[in-house]
Design a protein around this motif. Sequence first.
Motif, PDB file in Angstrom:
ATOM      1  N   UNK A 125       0.850  -1.182   0.000  1.00 52.03           N
ATOM      2  CA  UNK A 125       0.000   0.000   0.000  1.00 52.03           C
ATOM      3  C   UNK A 125       0.885   1.231   0.000  1.00 52.03           C
ATOM      4  N   UNK A 126       0.656   2.115  -0.952  1.00 55.36           N
ATOM      5  CA  UNK A 126       1.412   3.354  -1.034  1.00 55.36           C
ATOM      6  C   UNK A 126       0.502   4.543  -0.881  1.00 55.36           C
ATOM      7  N   UNK A 127       1.023   5.728  -1.079  1.00 56.64           N
ATOM      8  CA  UNK A 127       0.190   6.932  -0.953  1.00 56.64           C
ATOM      9  C   UNK A 127      -0.870   6.989  -2.060  1.00 56.64           C
ATOM     10  N   UNK A 128      -2.079   6.586  -1.705  1.00 56.49           N
ATOM     11  CA  UNK A 128      -3.187   6.667  -2.651  1.00 56.49           C
ATOM     12  C   UNK A 128      -3.316   5.482  -3.585  1.00 56.49           C
ATOM     13  N   UNK A 129      -2.674   4.346  -3.284  1.00 58.22           N
ATOM     14  CA  UNK A 129      -2.824   3.197  -4.168  1.00 58.22           C
ATOM     15  C   UNK A 129      -2.592   1.893  -3.408  1.00 58.22           C
ATOM     16  N   UNK A 130      -3.090   0.800  -4.018  1.00 65.80           N
ATOM     17  CA  UNK A 130      -2.833  -0.557  -3.530  1.00 65.80           C
ATOM     18  C   UNK A 130      -2.238  -1.357  -4.677  1.00 65.80           C
ATOM     19  N   UNK A 131      -1.131  -2.054  -4.399  1.00 64.53           N
ATOM     20  CA  UNK A 131      -0.408  -2.800  -5.422  1.00 64.53           C
ATOM     21  C   UNK A 131      -0.402  -4.282  -5.075  1.00 64.53           C
ATOM     22  N   UNK A 132      -0.846  -5.119  -6.002  1.00 67.50           N
ATOM     23  CA  UNK A 132      -0.812  -6.572  -5.855  1.00 67.50           C
ATOM     24  C   UNK A 132       0.007  -7.144  -6.996  1.00 67.50           C
ATOM     25  N   UNK A 133       1.000  -7.983  -6.658  1.00 61.16           N
ATOM     26  CA  UNK A 133       1.841  -8.627  -7.664  1.00 61.16           C
ATOM     27  C   UNK A 133       1.824 -10.143  -7.438  1.00 61.16           C
ATOM     28  N   UNK A 134       1.527 -10.902  -8.499  1.00 61.08           N
ATOM     29  CA  UNK A 134       1.490 -12.356  -8.430  1.00 61.08           C
ATOM     30  C   UNK A 134       2.459 -12.920  -9.477  1.00 61.08           C
ATOM     31  N   UNK A 135       3.334 -13.841  -9.028  1.00 63.17           N
ATOM     32  CA  UNK A 135       4.432 -14.309  -9.869  1.00 63.17           C
ATOM     33  C   UNK A 135       4.376 -15.822 -10.063  1.00 63.17           C
ATOM     34  N   UNK A 136       4.881 -16.258 -11.195  1.00 63.84           N
ATOM     35  CA  UNK A 136       4.982 -17.687 -11.483  1.00 63.84           C
ATOM     36  C   UNK A 136       6.042 -17.896 -12.560  1.00 63.84           C
ATOM     37  N   UNK A 137       6.452 -19.145 -12.716  1.00 66.62           N
ATOM     38  CA  UNK A 137       7.403 -19.535 -13.752  1.00 66.62           C
ATOM     39  C   UNK A 137       6.659 -20.242 -14.870  1.00 66.62           C
ATOM     40  N   UNK A 138       7.088 -20.017 -16.089  1.00 63.21           N
ATOM     41  CA  UNK A 138       6.517 -20.681 -17.250  1.00 63.21           C
ATOM     42  C   UNK A 138       7.641 -21.173 -18.164  1.00 63.21           C
ATOM     43  N   UNK A 139       7.274 -21.897 -19.205  1.00 59.63           N
ATOM     44  CA  UNK A 139       8.212 -22.410 -20.204  1.00 59.63           C
ATOM     45  C   UNK A 139       9.329 -23.218 -19.553  1.00 59.63           C
ATOM     46  N   UNK A 140       8.933 -24.098 -18.622  1.00 58.61           N
ATOM     47  CA  UNK A 140       9.927 -24.928 -17.966  1.00 58.61           C
ATOM     48  C   UNK A 140      10.909 -24.153 -17.113  1.00 58.61           C
TER      49      UNK A 140
END
Length: 259
Positions: A174-189
């Motif tokens: 959470x920053x000044x005036x925003x909410x940030x969501x990051x979701x990560x994964x691996x692909x292509x082996x």
Amino acid sequence: MSTSPTGRSDPAAAAPPWYDQAFGPLYPDVYAHRDVLSAGREVAFALELGLGLRVLDLCCGFGRHAIHLSRAGLEVIGVDRSFDLLRLAQERVDFQSALRGRLVRADMSQLPFQDACFDSALNLFSSFGYLSEAEDRATLLELVRVLRPGGRALLDLMNPKRVRQGLVPRSERTGPGFFLLEQRRLEAGGKRVVKDVSFTPEGEAPQLWREVVRLYELDECLALLKSAGLELESAFGAFEHTPLTDDSPRMLLLAKRRA
């Protein structure tokens, strides 16, 4: 919108590449840690390796490395595809005199410069791997073309082993005036790391995009460098001159253009 040979609309062909949205006006909020102060330490590392007078800052963003290179007395030219980030650099009062006329909008795989016009080049913070593998090879060939014989290139990539071992599937901020969501994964082996980003300004709908980066192993990098006409001089695992290991946070490669 473009059409296929059958005459049907092809939405995928009209979609801009992911980096056009990821490196737009929201970049300073999403990547607040990539600031001018930290760039000073990274440029100091590069200077200790030895740079010629005329330097190309490839994928310069809003000029945070270019400003330190300029203040060190080097003739720096910054190149980036993002109009928003280049405009941000031009709007900064502390950058204006040093970087005026030294920022160019272009693709890194098609550089608008003459052959052998730079003494050295920097490509910092994982922007090698954003494109297709063919375009990555084209980028290296362009880099070699604009470097003088014996000129050096410093490439900063993700360390694939470290990324795979320590990948954080989900993070929130959470920053000044925003909410940030990051979701990560691996692909292509495990060859590509994918990050889905949701940036929600207060009281507004979320803005969504996906980032995809090719993870290059060291031996793959060595083969790419050699085929482009570059010889590896040194490999580091961080901006503190530490050796490259499986646990290193970065993969920093210093290469020289063959005569």
